[in-house]
Write a protein that holds these residues in place. Structure first.
Motif, PDB file in Angstrom:
ATOM      1  N   ILE A  97      -7.440   4.149 -12.449  1.00  0.00           N
ATOM      2  CA  ILE A  97      -7.594   4.964 -11.236  1.00  0.00           C
ATOM      3  C   ILE A  97      -6.226   5.498 -10.825  1.00  0.00           C
ATOM      4  CG2 ILE A  97      -8.350   4.957  -8.828  1.00  0.00           C
ATOM      5  CD1 ILE A  97     -10.163   2.556  -9.617  1.00  0.00           C
ATOM      6  N   LYS A  98      -6.208   6.764 -10.442  1.00  0.00           N
ATOM      7  CA  LYS A  98      -4.941   7.411 -10.094  1.00  0.00           C
ATOM      8  C   LYS A  98      -4.337   6.816  -8.829  1.00  0.00           C
ATOM      9  CE  LYS A  98      -5.330  11.984 -12.103  1.00  0.00           C
ATOM     10  NZ  LYS A  98      -5.866  13.308 -11.843  1.00  0.00           N
ATOM     11  N   PRO A  99      -2.993   6.757  -8.746  1.00  0.00           N
ATOM     12  CA  PRO A  99      -2.348   6.248  -7.533  1.00  0.00           C
ATOM     13  C   PRO A  99      -2.735   7.078  -6.322  1.00  0.00           C
ATOM     14  CG  PRO A  99      -0.745   7.263  -9.005  1.00  0.00           C
ATOM     15  CD  PRO A  99      -2.011   7.125  -9.772  1.00  0.00           C
ATOM     16  N   MET A 100      -2.745   6.418  -5.152  1.00  0.00           N
ATOM     17  CA  MET A 100      -3.240   7.044  -3.949  1.00  0.00           C
ATOM     18  C   MET A 100      -2.196   6.932  -2.851  1.00  0.00           C
ATOM     19  SD  MET A 100      -6.920   5.974  -2.514  1.00  0.00           S
ATOM     20  CE  MET A 100      -7.278   6.357  -0.839  1.00  0.00           C
ATOM     21  N   ILE A 156      -2.351  -2.064  -9.577  1.00  0.00           N
ATOM     22  CA  ILE A 156      -3.598  -2.764  -9.921  1.00  0.00           C
ATOM     23  C   ILE A 156      -4.686  -1.730 -10.257  1.00  0.00           C
ATOM     24  CG2 ILE A 156      -5.480  -4.194  -9.013  1.00  0.00           C
ATOM     25  CD1 ILE A 156      -3.372  -5.729  -7.405  1.00  0.00           C
ATOM     26  N   LEU A 157      -4.756  -0.681  -9.425  1.00  0.00           N
ATOM     27  CA  LEU A 157      -5.737   0.375  -9.690  1.00  0.00           C
ATOM     28  C   LEU A 157      -5.452   1.051 -11.025  1.00  0.00           C
ATOM     29  CD1 LEU A 157      -6.287   2.111  -6.253  1.00  0.00           C
ATOM     30  CD2 LEU A 157      -7.722   0.457  -7.427  1.00  0.00           C
ATOM     31  N   PHE A 183       0.828  -1.202   0.000  1.00  0.00           N
ATOM     32  CA  PHE A 183       0.000   0.000   0.000  1.00  0.00           C
ATOM     33  C   PHE A 183       0.869   1.261   0.000  1.00  0.00           C
ATOM     34  CE2 PHE A 183      -3.403  -2.851   1.309  1.00  0.00           C
ATOM     35  CZ  PHE A 183      -4.488  -2.295   0.668  1.00  0.00           C
ATOM     36  N   GLY A 184       2.111   1.136  -0.430  1.00  0.00           N
ATOM     37  CA  GLY A 184       3.017   2.292  -0.463  1.00  0.00           C
ATOM     38  C   GLY A 184       2.491   3.377  -1.380  1.00  0.00           C
ATOM     39  N   GLU A 185       3.074   4.583  -1.244  1.00  0.00           N
ATOM     40  CA  GLU A 185       2.534   5.715  -1.987  1.00  0.00           C
ATOM     41  C   GLU A 185       3.013   5.790  -3.440  1.00  0.00           C
ATOM     42  OE1 GLU A 185       5.035   9.296  -0.231  1.00  0.00           O
ATOM     43  OE2 GLU A 185       4.438   7.840   1.270  1.00  0.00           O
ATOM     44  N   GLN A 186       4.100   5.035  -3.750  1.00  0.00           N
ATOM     45  CA  GLN A 186       4.625   5.118  -5.114  1.00  0.00           C
ATOM     46  C   GLN A 186       3.627   4.564  -6.131  1.00  0.00           C
ATOM     47  OE1 GLN A 186       5.988   3.612  -2.472  1.00  0.00           O
ATOM     48  NE2 GLN A 186       8.221   3.707  -2.481  1.00  0.00           N
ATOM     49  N   GLU A 187       3.792   5.005  -7.380  1.00  0.00           N
ATOM     50  CA  GLU A 187       2.903   4.507  -8.442  1.00  0.00           C
ATOM     51  C   GLU A 187       3.118   3.038  -8.698  1.00  0.00           C
ATOM     52  OE1 GLU A 187       2.886   6.582 -12.240  1.00  0.00           O
ATOM     53  OE2 GLU A 187       3.170   8.442 -11.100  1.00  0.00           O
TER      54      GLU A 187
END
Lengths: 281, 314
Positions: B162-165, B156-157, B145-149
């Motif tokens: 869907i944009k990275p979160m 997967i998103l 669940f890290g912040e990197q893309e």
């Protein structure tokens, strides 16, 4: 024709669900293993990701486990083994005695004690950490193996399981033993204990697993770096000044392996150990 | 062969005294057997509980300076941090219950079907996460669940556009991560609970139902679900108290009791932070007692609903 068609669709849905969930359960293991073979710098840059440079995988990190940080990891491993073995052995001894006592004898206060066992089973340890910590300080248990083990050695869940198991022991053996002049403890240790072996297997595995993975209490009672157990030691590698992923991933993998082996050897005992209480009704 | 009367008398007297001592021993023995529990309960359970209750009415500045302040610690619970912790914990408990009861129940039903092939392997796969420590699980989920893309979840998103979160800095995202971590570790255990419940349902019930023309979905609603009620109640209870006493999952995801904006702050996290980091022993005890009461209320309701008191009373 239509019912057969329906059946097929049903089967597809069932297997698809089972497969997706199985994948969800197993994928983390795959990534933990792969990550343990990658340089830690990559983990900091990308997190756990699908982009894996398979040619760069190597066993260097595992070597670091032995050498890195002045060989602290093997020390944690030894601590974990000692604590798990001692905890399991003493816990089985005491809880089997209590469970047997509650199942076989009729005595004043029996129902009260059993009710207390059930109530304690239902109370999360997290509530007690603060006063237990104070108690541990005052009786000098901080930062010792004893301190990790002692407060949780007489586990109510195990008592419950042993009691249920001992209820089905043949009473005739008890009388036969008495006529032969055996004391009550001799009857327990020499005649009844061997009959309770399956229960010891299930509870031994349950206790060993929960002791090996135990986190909350050891986190509080263990202070010095060379006394830590594996989960607490691994946790301590994550610092605000940098995460030692080179050590963390292989360390995590190695910490899972012994339990995995136990599980593969005796899956049944694991499962019956974990369903204690689930079949209370 | 006849024994001289004196010897016979002597023998029977000996036996009598032996039986007498045995009886005495038999009276004491049960208490010796249960002694370990009684001692452990008094020292490591009752005493700590009582000492927390006392501490919760005190202000403790050091071992020497303790002042009795009545209900002030409890009044201090009315603050945004505690309400936030209560809210986070309640949401977490709600979501874990919503996922960890229907999903394992469904999977157990699938695994219990006679026609399903490879049950053993599926069961092992589902159960394996339960073998890991929360730290190992946390290590995976923290970085997945890290912040990197490039992280697992974000890529997967990305497939769905869907944009990275930044998951672990967002209240909803972090709740999702915590619930998923918990689901990963407990799914297999709950499946086993439900499976053992399913195996206790007599097959004849299903046979006569299918003779009466009930289809599988009807059988599930009218036979399976009612028969599993005790197991469902049990899983519900452990979910509630497991949820309300959650600590390690959040600790592992943020590697400490602190999370950005307190998005991962549970009641026990708050207790830990106040008690161990801020040395507010009295106040932390009040948090502990509040949680204790909360859990006990849930337990009593569960026992009451499942008819425990009725059985004991009659």
């Amino acid at each position: 024709m239509t019912s057969k068609y329906k059946e097929k669709i049903g089967a597809i849905i069932i297997y698809l669900t089972l497969l997706v969930v199985a994948l969800f359960c197993l994928v983390p293991f795959f990534f933990l293993l792969i990550s343990s073979l990658r340089p830690g710098v990559e983990m900091i840059q990308n997190g756990i990701s699908f982009q894996i440079d398979f040619s760069a995988l190597n066993l260097k990190n595992y070597w670091l486990l032995v050498e890195g940080k002045d060989g602290i990891y093997p020390l944690w491993y030894i601590n974990s083994v000692i604590i798990t073995v001692a905890h399991t052995v003493f816990s089985l001894l005491f809880t089997s005695m209590v469970g047997y006592g509650l199942a076989i004898y009729n005595f004043k206060g029996k129902n009260l004690i059993f009710t207390i066992v059930l109530v304690v089973m239902m109370i999360p340890v997290e509530i007690l950490i603060l006063p237990l910590y104070k108690l541990a300080i005052s009786i000098d248990l901080i930062d010792s193996y004893m301190g990790v083990i002692l407060p949780f050695v007489v586990t109510p869940t195990c008592i419950f399981f042993f009691r249920q198991y001992a209820m089905s022991l043949p009473r005739e053996l008890l009388d036969a033993g008495r006529i032969d002049g055996c004391g009550e403890f001799k009857i327990f240790f020499q005649i009844m204990m061997p009959l309770m072996l399956p229960a010891f297997g299930a509870m031994g595995i349950l206790q060993a697993m929960s002791s090996w993975n135990s986190f909350v209490w050891p986190l509080i009672v263990l202070r010095s770096t060379d006394m830590l157990t594996l989960p607490i030691g691994l946790q301590s590698l994550i610092t605000p000044y940098g995460n030692n992923y080179d050590l963390l991933f292989p360390g995590a993998v190695m910490s899972v392996i012994p339990i995995m082996i136990l599980f593969i050897i005796n899956q049944k005992a694991f499962i019956s150990g974990l369903t204690v209480g689930g079949v209370k009704g | 062969m006849l024994e001289p009367p004196v010897v016979a008398l002597n023998k029977s007297y000996n036996r009598l005294s032996k039986i007498k001592t045995l009886f005495a021993c038999q009276k004491k023995a049960p208490y010796l057997f249960v002694l370990p529990f009684v001692v452990s309960f008094l020292v490591f359970f009752l005493y700590p509980i009582i000492s927390t209750v006392i501490m919760s009415f005190q202000r403790i500045d050091g071992p020497e300076s303790i002042t009795f302040i009545g209900l002030k610690n409890y009044k201090n619970l009315i603050n945004p941090h505690f309400f936030n912790a209560l809210w986070v914990t309640t949401r977490y408990t709600f979501w874990t219950m919503l996922v960890l009861i229907p999903l394992p129940l469904l999977l157990a039903v699938f695994l219990n079907k006679k026609t399903t092939i490879g049950k053993k392997y599926f069961k092992s796969a589902f159960f394996m996460p339960a073998l890991t420590s929360v730290i190992v699980a946390g290590l995976f989920f923290r970085l997945a669940f890290g912040e990197q893309e490039t992280t697992l979840v974000n890529s997967i998103l990305g497939v769905f556009g869907i944009k990275p979160m930044v998951w672990l800095q967002d209240p909803e995202g972090s709740m999702f991560a915590m619930v998923l971590l918990c689901t990963w570790r407990w799914l297999g255990v709950n499946i086993i609970y439900f499976l053992s419940g399913l195996q206790g349902i007599p097959v004849e019930l299903y046979e006569s139902a299918s003779i009466d023309g009930a289809n599988e979905i009807q059988q599930f609603w009218h036979i399976t679900l009612p028969s599993l009620k005790p197991v469902i109640m049990y899983v519900l209870t452990i979910s509630v108290y497991g949820g309300y006493s959650m600590f390690a999952e959040s600790f592992a995801l943020w590697s400490g009791p602190r999370s950005p904006g307190e998005i991962g702050m549970t009641i026990v996290n708050y207790l830990y932070q106040e008690g161990f980091n801020n040395n507010n022993l009295g106040f932390a005890s009040a948090i502990g007692i509040t949680l204790f009461v909360l859990v006990m209320i849930v337990n009593v309701i569960q026992l009451w609903v499942s008819g425990f008191f009725k059985k004991e009373g009659v």
